[in-house]
Design an enzyme around this catalytic site. Structure first.
Site, mmCIF file in Angstrom:
data_model
loop_
_atom_site.group_PDB
_atom_site.id
_atom_site.type_symbol
_atom_site.label_atom_id
_atom_site.label_comp_id
_atom_site.label_asym_id
_atom_site.label_seq_id
_atom_site.Cartn_x
_atom_site.Cartn_y
_atom_site.Cartn_z
ATOM 1 N N GLU A 29 7.095 -7.643 -1.687
ATOM 2 C CA GLU A 29 6.910 -8.333 -2.968
ATOM 3 C C GLU A 29 5.811 -7.564 -3.710
ATOM 4 O O GLU A 29 4.676 -7.493 -3.237
ATOM 5 C CB GLU A 29 6.500 -9.794 -2.689
ATOM 6 N N SER A 71 -1.584 -13.004 0.602
ATOM 7 C CA SER A 71 -0.476 -13.950 0.516
ATOM 8 C C SER A 71 -0.622 -14.850 -0.697
ATOM 9 O O SER A 71 0.351 -15.494 -1.097
ATOM 10 C CB SER A 71 -0.456 -14.855 1.744
ATOM 11 N N ASN A 94 5.584 -17.450 -1.507
ATOM 12 C CA ASN A 94 4.882 -18.635 -1.011
ATOM 13 C C ASN A 94 4.959 -19.825 -1.957
ATOM 14 O O ASN A 94 4.789 -20.960 -1.535
ATOM 15 C CB ASN A 94 3.438 -18.288 -0.669
ATOM 16 N N HIS A 130 2.932 -6.965 -1.033
ATOM 17 C CA HIS A 130 3.001 -8.064 -0.067
ATOM 18 C C HIS A 130 4.126 -7.792 0.928
ATOM 19 O O HIS A 130 5.289 -8.043 0.637
ATOM 20 C CB HIS A 130 3.214 -9.383 -0.843
HETATM 21 N N1 LIG Z 1 0.188 -12.921 9.091
HETATM 22 C C1 LIG Z 1 1.198 -12.964 8.213
HETATM 23 O O1 LIG Z 1 2.315 -13.400 8.528
HETATM 24 C C2 LIG Z 1 1.004 -12.432 6.809
HETATM 25 C C3 LIG Z 1 2.134 -12.149 6.033
HETATM 26 C C4 LIG Z 1 1.968 -11.593 4.752
HETATM 27 C C5 LIG Z 1 0.677 -11.354 4.278
HETATM 28 N N2 LIG Z 1 -0.413 -11.658 5.048
HETATM 29 C C6 LIG Z 1 -1.752 -11.330 4.507
HETATM 30 O O2 LIG Z 1 -2.206 -10.143 5.145
HETATM 31 C C7 LIG Z 1 -3.633 -10.148 5.227
HETATM 32 C C8 LIG Z 1 -4.048 -9.963 6.678
HETATM 33 O O3 LIG Z 1 -3.516 -11.017 7.449
HETATM 34 P P1 LIG Z 1 -3.401 -10.907 9.039
HETATM 35 O O4 LIG Z 1 -2.513 -12.022 9.461
HETATM 36 O O5 LIG Z 1 -3.098 -9.519 9.433
HETATM 37 O O6 LIG Z 1 -4.917 -11.251 9.462
HETATM 38 P P2 LIG Z 1 -5.654 -10.949 10.842
HETATM 39 O O7 LIG Z 1 -6.688 -12.007 10.981
HETATM 40 O O8 LIG Z 1 -4.665 -10.738 11.950
HETATM 41 O O9 LIG Z 1 -6.373 -9.540 10.590
HETATM 42 C C9 LIG Z 1 -7.400 -9.352 9.658
HETATM 43 C C10 LIG Z 1 -8.245 -8.165 10.102
HETATM 44 O O10 LIG Z 1 -9.144 -7.855 9.025
HETATM 45 C C11 LIG Z 1 -10.342 -7.402 9.602
HETATM 46 N N3 LIG Z 1 -11.411 -7.464 8.599
HETATM 47 C C12 LIG Z 1 -12.078 -8.553 8.118
HETATM 48 N N4 LIG Z 1 -12.981 -8.164 7.193
HETATM 49 C C13 LIG Z 1 -12.878 -6.822 7.087
HETATM 50 C C14 LIG Z 1 -13.552 -5.845 6.295
HETATM 51 N N5 LIG Z 1 -14.512 -6.185 5.449
HETATM 52 N N6 LIG Z 1 -13.203 -4.554 6.443
HETATM 53 C C15 LIG Z 1 -12.227 -4.187 7.326
HETATM 54 N N7 LIG Z 1 -11.554 -5.076 8.093
HETATM 55 C C16 LIG Z 1 -11.892 -6.363 7.983
HETATM 56 C C17 LIG Z 1 -10.549 -8.322 10.795
HETATM 57 O O11 LIG Z 1 -11.458 -7.766 11.745
HETATM 58 C C18 LIG Z 1 -9.107 -8.440 11.336
HETATM 59 O O12 LIG Z 1 -8.852 -7.463 12.321
HETATM 60 C C19 LIG Z 1 -4.074 -11.480 4.619
HETATM 61 O O13 LIG Z 1 -4.397 -11.274 3.261
HETATM 62 C C20 LIG Z 1 -2.837 -12.351 4.764
HETATM 63 O O14 LIG Z 1 -2.775 -13.380 3.807
HETATM 64 C C21 LIG Z 1 -0.280 -12.176 6.305
#
Ligand SMILES: NC(=O)c1ccc[n+]([C@@H]2O[C@H](COP(=O)([O-])OP(=O)(O)OC[C@H]3O[C@@H](n4cnc5c(N)ncnc54)[C@H](O)[C@@H]3O)[C@@H](O)[C@H]2O)c1
Length: 281
Positions: free
Chosen positions: A151, A118, A189, A139
């Site tokens: 994005e 993000s 963002n 994104h």
């Molecule tokens: N949640 C949102 O609305 C949203 C929207 C757009 C982008 N994002 C981006 O997407 C990404 C993930 O966000 P999320 O909300 O899904 O997070 P989340 O916390 O729900 O999931 C992250 C996952 O990554 C896993 N993980 C951590 N380290 C790891 C590794 N070394 N190898 C493999 N897996 C690993 C964790 O176990 C977890 O299951 C982030 O970069 C976030 O900024 C999130």
């Protein structure tokens, strides 16, 4: 492009795996936590059921989609055949840099590496690999199977060929890709977080209560959800960390996070995921 590996199977990872499998790609879904993988497959099943109820998909489609998703806890096994890796692991710079160093070592030479970050610089992520021309931001928005936008963020060294491949791939997922350059917060963002921060300032200064602020934005500006409720859904910790990226990246005080947001995060009031933020869940 046929083999897609998705690293991280949380909120976004399961949605990204779902979207690729729905459009016929073979997906390797990877997470360090077996419980996260189990939860992801269950979530994808539930979301597919919702699409069946809406008559977007059939039961047979569901079976085919689930059969196209394999799960792995071992990164090397999960990315061995990848044409594209989409990283959707925890939003933490050192975790992401570590993953991209490993991906560069483990993936075939032709593999494109995308991050769903993000806010973290794509240029910085690319700098830990030996293939900066093949690293890009992809994104997706939450919930991925529903939201149309991707994005597409070009790092400093991302090639035109890589960008064009990701733009056309996004269209194959029935998404609308928008190309942007790699500056703090990208476009989404950079605009959304100051809006949320200003709404928090309005609450902090007693201009109106949370519900009134959200109602003004919903009924007055036709936003589907007010900024304070949206902040609760995104996670207040996530909002704070993106604002800090904007504040540090531009060195401009206009991005300084509201003290109320900082306090709420310190108090563990992170929004929907902890049961309370600007609202109680
Ligand atoms: N949640 C949102 O609305 C949203 C929207 C757009 C982008 N994002 C981006 O997407 C990404 C993930 O966000 P999320 O909300 O899904 O997070 P989340 O916390 O729900 O999931 C992250 C996952 O990554 C896993 N993980 C951590 N380290 C790891 C590794 N070394 N190898 C493999 N897996 C690993 C964790 O176990 C977890 O299951 C982030 O970069 C976030 O900024 C999130």
């Amino acid at each position: 492009m046929q083999h897609i590996s998705v690293v991280g199977s949380g909120t976004m990872g399961n949605g990204i795996a779902h979207a690729f499998a729905q459009y016929g790609f073979d997906v390797a879904l990877i997470d360090t936590q077996p419980s996260a993988l189990e939860k992801a497959i269950a979530t994808i099943g539930n979301n597919l059921d919702r699409q069946i109820k809406k008559e977007i998909l059939s039961e047979a489609d569901k079976t085919g989609i689930l059969a196209r998703i394999a799960t792995y806890t071992d990164l090397a096994r999960g990315v061995g055949k990848a044409d594209l890796v989409v990283e959707a692991a925890t939003e933490n710079e050192s975790i992401k840099l570590g993953i991209f160093e490993e991906l560069d070592r483990l993936c075939p030479k032709h593999t494109l590496l995308a991050s769903n970050t993000s806010s973290i610089s794509i240029t910085k992520i690319a700098s830990v690999t030996h293939r900066a021309d093949r690293v890009i931001g992809m994104h997706f928005m939450n919930p991925v199977p529903v939201m149309k936008l991707v994005e597409v963020i070009k790092g400093y060294a991302t090639s035109v060929e890589t960008t064009n491949t990701i733009l056309s791939l996004s269209k194959r997922l029935d998404k609308v890709p928008v190309e942007v350059n790699d500056y703090p917060g990208f476009v989404s963002n950079r605009i959304l977080m100051p809006l949320i921060n200003e709404a928090i300032y309005a609450l902090y200064e007693g201009v109106a209560d949370a519900e009134a602020i959200d109602t003004v934005m919903k009924l007055g500006m036709a936003h589907p959800m007010g900024p304070l409720q949206l902040a609760d859904f995104i996670g207040l910790d996530v909002c704070l960390s993106i604002l800090r990226v904007l504040h540090t990246g531009f060195g401009n005080p206009k991005y300084a996070p509201c003290p109320l947001l900082v306090n709420m995060v310190a108090a563990g009031k992170l929004g929907k995921k902890t049961g309370s933020g600007f609202y109680t869940y």
